[in-house]
Design a protein around this motif. Structure first.
Motif, short mmCIF file in Angstrom:
data_model
loop_
_atom_site.label_atom_id
_atom_site.label_comp_id
_atom_site.label_asym_id
_atom_site.label_seq_id
_atom_site.Cartn_x
_atom_site.Cartn_y
_atom_site.Cartn_z
N LEU A 190 0.82 -1.21 0.00
CA LEU A 190 0.00 0.00 0.00
C LEU A 190 0.85 1.26 0.00
N MET A 191 1.96 1.23 0.72
CA MET A 191 2.80 2.41 0.88
C MET A 191 3.79 2.52 -0.27
N ASN A 223 -3.28 -0.54 -3.92
CA ASN A 223 -4.33 -0.82 -2.96
C ASN A 223 -5.20 -1.98 -3.46
N GLU A 240 -7.15 -1.28 -6.87
CA GLU A 240 -8.07 -0.16 -6.97
C GLU A 240 -8.00 0.51 -8.35
N LYS A 559 4.87 15.66 -7.41
CA LYS A 559 5.17 16.10 -6.05
C LYS A 559 6.54 16.76 -5.95
N LYS A 814 -7.64 14.75 -7.22
CA LYS A 814 -7.35 14.91 -5.80
C LYS A 814 -6.65 16.22 -5.50
N LEU A 819 -10.36 16.89 1.01
CA LEU A 819 -10.44 15.53 1.52
C LEU A 819 -11.88 15.25 1.95
N VAL B 12 -6.46 5.96 4.13
CA VAL B 12 -5.13 6.55 3.91
C VAL B 12 -4.85 6.74 2.42
N THR B 13 -5.50 5.94 1.58
CA THR B 13 -5.20 5.99 0.15
C THR B 13 -5.67 7.27 -0.53
N GLN B 14 -6.44 8.09 0.19
CA GLN B 14 -6.91 9.33 -0.43
C GLN B 14 -5.79 10.33 -0.65
N ILE B 15 -4.69 10.15 0.06
CA ILE B 15 -3.61 11.13 -0.03
C ILE B 15 -2.37 10.44 -0.59
N GLU B 16 -1.93 10.89 -1.75
CA GLU B 16 -0.75 10.29 -2.37
C GLU B 16 0.48 10.61 -1.52
#
Lengths: 836, 115
Positions: A190-191, A223, A240, A559, A814, A819, B12-16
């Protein structure tokens, strides 16, 4: 399979011993009993309940069993004889289902009731199962006990593919084992970084590369949405983002949860784990707890070392000589053969923490230690873990490392060397034929000779004897030699890209090409970055350098971009944005103007302003509204004006020969053509172009980065102008006779600037640094203009894609959406007073 | 959704990683929730102590965010300005549990309820 073990001991009623009942026949429960027996073998009558039908074994060695490096017999800790010899009743395969604290007894699944004077809960932890559809399918296994290993081995015997969900310690060990057993393995994490609780990004990158080299597929930032089944059996995993991975087995290794259900139902105090004090006593003085099921001073542990310390404190207390447990500093080693990885302590950084980083690209090694107030508080080692235990020791003892600080990162052998603790002294002690630069085979004697021969800076040493000119890992040694040979006369080298690196902008750009570096973490590793993931100076620079070096190949890293380039609009002091649509050559029409007017009204923009670049700037747009604003502007045919970017801004024009009585050429038409050629190109800094139709220069082309002044006989091309803080008029580059030649020269000059200037260096300071003659010479080389122009046009294929249209269509939504929104419960309305 | 004192703000997946997202709070200050490259999460008031720049829009490196307005570096851990700059932005206690993010409710809505 192992047959259930059940050794009933003849009861010895009335022997006067206290009855100690242990729930959990695992490492913690048995260790606690061992510790108690070692202190006072006659104090307790011990009964141990175990849910698994076997004796106690070393759970952390299940990975080597899976990998085929050990057998089950080799990892057994307590044999049947141990239970027998110590008079312990082992009730295995009969799970305790409840605790009755009133009558002080436990009840097992079989109905067996066992009274206790002291109860020890050592239920350990349960694997965490992510609640996705398909989690109960046949073929979904966890990695917790020998039954799980047996299930995995059975699957491996059938061959095929495995998906491991979870890229932590346990997941990677499972993946490694299955890979060795011949399965095709995909790890889903996931990370963004593997083992992110133990590793930083840099070490995670090295680990990932190595695992990929061994044939595993690693998907990070992934995910799991659903486990797919076929006839009740696992058939695959869907992520996902829609990706589907076919597989025959799914190993769920996302983490563990303290097993607290029994304790909770018995009314003991439980938070994440069963609450215990420093003597491992729960909220009921008759009940103790130890191991992964407990929470001590706010911490739950999932590693083995704290367990030993807890058991010691527990036994001291239970036998009447309490000492207390104060929590553990933990360290981790990954049990994957051939991969050396060590992590310990706190490496998350924070107030007052300093990082010391050493990277050795040639050996694929990475070392990072974290120092706070002259104490070592954390360490991450990859590739060379020889000093892991030394660092861990320093950490646990809390030793003052100030005296060895300079040499700390080089390891124990170096730092403990007395006089050698000074790196300069260590270098001085090297013999003349000791190799300094491994890449270029340069010895200490050669470097010293070069320095004595006049090379008095790092740069000159690099150019004269090539030491430190390649990978740069010996830069520190060369600097020491400079200091030793010259005393205080070392010239400070050219400015480095930022404080994260000892390389200059030019070095970085050159090495990106030479070593074919194509990702930011890769650049940081190969070029020995001293910070884990860079800073706000180097990230945008590296992103640009990679984008420029590998057009069409490098994927832009959002980013690593400044806010304006990430949001495709200009941030204002109140946090809103201004929006500037492109107006080719400063031309517009009623349709565009209407669309702009509509946007201003629809979104209530407080101001519209004509810019210096001949277009309109709409102020006060909120980030949430940007995609809708862009959709409206797109609908009228307008695209991003890039008024926000280190990129081509505008091409300013005058009206030229079509209308002006002095105009000599079609300056407007040429400006529009140039803007169509250059829009969307990312640059080291902003880049402005202008085309004036005659030497009266109404478009102010002589203060632009690239300016064209039309004359009767053709086009005069000017470069390096700037109208900003420091006004600089352009230098005359050359004169050409056709529009095509002017366009080619524009493309070639732009590309030379893109490829050679430093990030955030406008053309004016760049030309002052390298000299106009240099620019002219480069472009005068045979075929140079064609080559540079061709490279520019190639790169433009990938750049000319309107970012507004993509965002309006929903990409990166996003970045624009909140949020969520919090609406607190309204407080009771204040009583309204009526006006008298 | 709310469990006790913690406000569930989603998965948590909402924020990259390496980015932040915003959480407006009616009647109170907007909150920025950060996800670092290392996978840690932090919540701070979305206002630089210098000139109130939106920290959520800054570049995240290590556990630091660089304010998009004037490049102040703010520690995500403490909210303090780093280097020579002085100032501090309030942090909001955050916890991650079973893949979801929770903020301490009292820290999220302090102002509105005090009013």
């Amino acid at each position: 399979m192992n047959a259930p073990v059940n050794f009933e001991r003849a009861g010895l009623p009335g022997n006067g011993r206290e009855r100690l009942v242990v729930i959990g026949n695992g490492m913690a429960g048995c260790r606690a009993v061992e510790e108690i027996l070692a202190r006072d073998p006659l104090r307790f009558d011990v009964t141990i309940f175990g849910a698994e039908p076997r004796v106690n074994y070393n759970r952390i060695m299940l990975s080597p069993v899976l990998a085929g490096e050990k057998t089950f017999d080799e990892i057994v800790i307590n044999t049947p004889e141990w239970y027998e010899d110590n008079g312990i009743t082992l009730v295995s395969g009969d799970k305790v289902v409840s605790i009755d604290r009133e009558t002080q007894s436990v009840i097992a699944a079989s109905g067996r009731v066992e009274p206790y004077d002291r109860l020890l809960i050592a239920t350990g932890s349960d694997p965490f199962i992510i609640p996705v559809p398909g989690k109960d399918l046949d073929g979904v296994v966890t990695f917790r006990d020998l039954d799980d290993v047996d299930r995995m081995l059975a699957a491996a015997d059938r061959g095929g593919s495995a998906v491991v969900i979870g890229g932590g310690l346990l997941g990677l060990e499972a993946a490694h084992g299955l890979n060795l057993r011949g399965m095709k393995v995909t790890v889903i994490h996931l990370m963004p970084t593997l083992m992110e609780r133990q590793l930083d990004e840099a070490a995670g990158y090295l680990l990932r590369s190595e695992l990929e080299r061994r044939g595993q597929t690693i998907l990070t930032g992934a995910n799991t949405k659903e486990i797919l089944g076929e006839g009740g059996r696992v058939a695959g995993v869907r992520l996902e983002d829609g990706t589907e991975i076919a597989c025959d087995i799914v190993v769920m290794a996302v983490g563990i949860r303290p097993a607290t259900a029994l304790a909770r139902e018995a009314g003991l105090e439980v938070e994440r784990g069963i609450m215990v004090d420093d003597h491992m006593v729960t909220s009921d003085p008759a009940v103790l707890a130890v191991g992964e099921c407990v929470q001590h001073r706010g911490t739950c542990y999932g590693l083995v070392a704290p367990l030993w310390e807890m058991c010691r404190a527990l036994a001291d207390h239970a036998t009447g000589a309490p000492t207390g447990y104060e929590g553990s500093v933990t360290s981790t080693k990954l049990k994957v053969s051939g991969i050396d990885l060590f992590s310990a302590g706190d490496f998350s950084g924070g107030e007052g923490c300093e990082d010391i980083v050493m990277r050795d690209a040639a050996r694929g090694a990475y070392k990072r230690v974290i120092v706070k107030e002259n104490r070592l508080i954390g360490a991450v080692l990859y590739g060379d873990t020889a000093d892991g235990s030394w660092y861990f020791d320093l950490m646990k003892k809390g030793e003052d490392i100030a005296p060895i600080r300079e040499a700390l990162i080089f390891g124990q052998a170096f730092a403990s060397g007395g006089a050698l603790a000074d790196p300069n002294a260590a270098v001085a002690a090297l013999s003349d034929d000791a190799e300094i630069c491994g890449c270029n085979g340069v010895s200490k004697g050669t470097v010293v000779k070069a320095i004595q021969g006049g090379a008095c800076s790092l740069d000159t040493v690099r150019s004269t004897c090539k030491a430190s000119a390649s990978c740069g890992s010996c830069t520190g040694l060369v600097e020491s030699l400079l200091a030793l040979t010259l005393g205080g006369e070392v010239q400070s080298g050219p400015k480095t890209l930022c404080k994260c690196t000892s390389f200059t902008h030019d070095d970085v750009r050159r090495l990106i090409l030479e070593k074919e570096l194509k990702l930011i973490p890769q650049v940081m590793q190969e070029l020995h970055w001293t910070t884990p993931d860079g800073c706000s100076s180097c990230r945008p620079a590296l992103n640009y350098y990679l984008l420029c070096a590998w057009p069409g190949e490098y994927e832009d890293d959002q980013k690593s971009r400044f806010v304006n380039e990430r949001m495709h609009a200009n941030i204002q002091k109140d946090g809103t944005y201004s929006v500037v649509p492109r107006m080719w050559g400063g031309l517009t029409n009623p349709r565009e103007l209407r669309a702009i007017a509509d946007v201003v009204e629809k979104y209530d923009a407080p101001m519209v302003k004509v810019t210096g670049g001949q277009r309109l700037d709409i102020f006060g747009i909120r980030k949430e509204d940007l995609p809708a604003v862009w959709a409206d502007l797109n609908a009228a045919g307008m695209i991003s004006g890039h008024a926000y970017g280190k990129s081509l801004r505008t091409v300013k024009t005058c009206v030229g020969s079509e209308w002006c009585r002095f105009g000599t050429q079609d300056s407007t038409g040429l400006g529009v053509k140039i803007e169509h050629m250059t829009w969307g190109s990312w640059m080291p800094h902003k880049f402005k172009i202008a085309v004036s139709g005659c030497p009266r220069n109404c478009a102010e082309a002589t203060i632009k980065d690239f300016g064209v002044i039309c004359v009767d006989s053709g086009y005069e091309l000017h470069v390096g102008g700037n109208g900003g803080i420091k006004v600089r008029a352009t230098d005359f580059l050359c004169k050409v006779s056709t529009e095509e030649e002017a366009m080619d020269m524009c493309a070639a000059f732009t590309q030379l600037y893109r490829e050679e200037a430093h990030y955030l260096e406008r053309t004016a300071p760049w030309i002052e640094r390298v000299g106009l003659q240099y620019v002219k010479d480069r472009l005068a080389e045979a075929g140079a203009v064609e080559r540079y122009a061709a490279r520019f046009r190639y790169s433009q294929q990938f750049m000319q894609d309107d970012p507004w249209a993509r965002r309006a269509a929903g990409e990166d939504a996003k970045l624009h959406q909140h949020l969520a929104e919090v609406r607190p419960f309204p407080t009771a309305p204040k009583p309204q007073l009526e006006n008298a | 959704m709310m469990i006790g004192n913690w406000l569930d703000i989603g998965p948590v997946t909402q924020i990259e990683p390496g980015t932040a997202r915003t959480l407006p709070v009616l009647g109170c200050e907007e909150i920025a929730v950060f996800h670092t490259m290392r996978g840690e999460f932090f919540a701070l008031r979305n206002q630089c102590p210098h000139k109130q720049g939106p920290l959520s829009q800054g570049i995240v490196h290590g556990d630091v965010v660089t304010c998009p307005l004037h490049n102040w570096n703010i520690s995500l851990r403490s909210g303090k300005a780093l280097g020579d700059d002085e100032g501090c932005v309030p942090t909001i206690p955050l916890k991650v549990d079973a893949g979801r993010l929770y903020l301490l409710r009292s820290a999220v809505v302090t102002r509105a309820e005090a009013a």
